[in-house]
Design an enzyme around this catalytic site. Sequence first.
Site, PDB file in Angstrom:
ATOM      1  N   TYR A  91      22.325  -0.142   7.712  1.00 48.65           N
ATOM      2  CA  TYR A  91      22.418  -1.285   8.624  1.00 48.65           C
ATOM      3  C   TYR A  91      23.524  -1.044   9.650  1.00 48.65           C
ATOM      4  CZ  TYR A  91      19.338  -3.826   5.480  1.00 48.65           C
ATOM      5  OH  TYR A  91      18.258  -4.223   4.727  1.00 48.65           O
ATOM      6  N   ASN A 114      11.701  -9.508   9.848  1.00 50.49           N
ATOM      7  CA  ASN A 114      10.639  -8.647  10.381  1.00 50.49           C
ATOM      8  C   ASN A 114       9.274  -9.171   9.919  1.00 50.49           C
ATOM      9  OD1 ASN A 114       8.898  -6.583  11.127  1.00 50.49           O
ATOM     10  ND2 ASN A 114       9.662  -5.145   9.609  1.00 50.49           N
ATOM     11  N   CYS A 122      11.085  -1.619   8.452  1.00 51.35           N
ATOM     12  CA  CYS A 122      12.391  -2.107   7.999  1.00 51.35           C
ATOM     13  C   CYS A 122      12.740  -1.565   6.616  1.00 51.35           C
ATOM     14  CB  CYS A 122      12.424  -3.633   8.010  1.00 51.35           C
ATOM     15  SG  CYS A 122      11.217  -4.428   6.941  1.00 51.35           S
ATOM     16  N   HIS A 123      11.752  -1.049   5.894  1.00 50.92           N
ATOM     17  CA  HIS A 123      12.026  -0.469   4.575  1.00 50.92           C
ATOM     18  C   HIS A 123      12.878   0.799   4.674  1.00 50.92           C
ATOM     19  CE1 HIS A 123       8.286   1.493   5.937  1.00 50.92           C
ATOM     20  NE2 HIS A 123       8.703   2.548   5.243  1.00 50.92           N
ATOM     21  N   GLU A 149       7.019   8.234   1.418  1.00 48.89           N
ATOM     22  CA  GLU A 149       7.216   8.957   2.680  1.00 48.89           C
ATOM     23  C   GLU A 149       7.928  10.284   2.449  1.00 48.89           C
ATOM     24  OE1 GLU A 149       9.015   6.423   5.626  1.00 48.89           O
ATOM     25  OE2 GLU A 149       7.340   5.001   5.566  1.00 48.89           O
TER      26      GLU A 149
END
Length: 160
Positions: A91, A114, A122-123, A149
């Site tokens: 952040y 979001n 946002c993850h 991912e």
Amino acid sequence: MTESYTYLSPIGLMQFDSNGQQLTSIHFVDHEHNTDKFDLKLRETITRQLDDYFGGRLHHFNLPIQPQGTDFQKRVWKQLETIEYGQIISYQELALKLGDKNLVRAVGGANSKNPMAIVIPCHRVIGSNKKLVGYAGGLWRKKWLLRHELEFKEKRGELF
């Protein structure tokens, strides 16, 4: 009038809400909620892109989205879209990218609002201490998405 389409993902049901032309929200739900009027072409595009994302073949979504929020929230969400597939930032790093390290709390607040789960990633934002914090879909989903991912990024050899 809001039109809705529910997609069964590997991490639960996702509901896509549309104004008839653009997606206005994407979120996790407990029950199916489909409307007959949801645009068939848009439904096929969503399904194809999510199937490809969860199959590790798609890294950038190309969906017609229209997230609703304040100007600041929209700035944060635009910045989230620049975080590459399989990457994470804190952040604090996100606040710095927006030009002010003191925006950390405001960035966290915007991130939590979001309206486009997964599509606006946002993850991919974590705490400065490298811990998973805050995800409207649940931390277990955030962890799953990040591992997913990273796994496909490693399979394609992008880490070397």
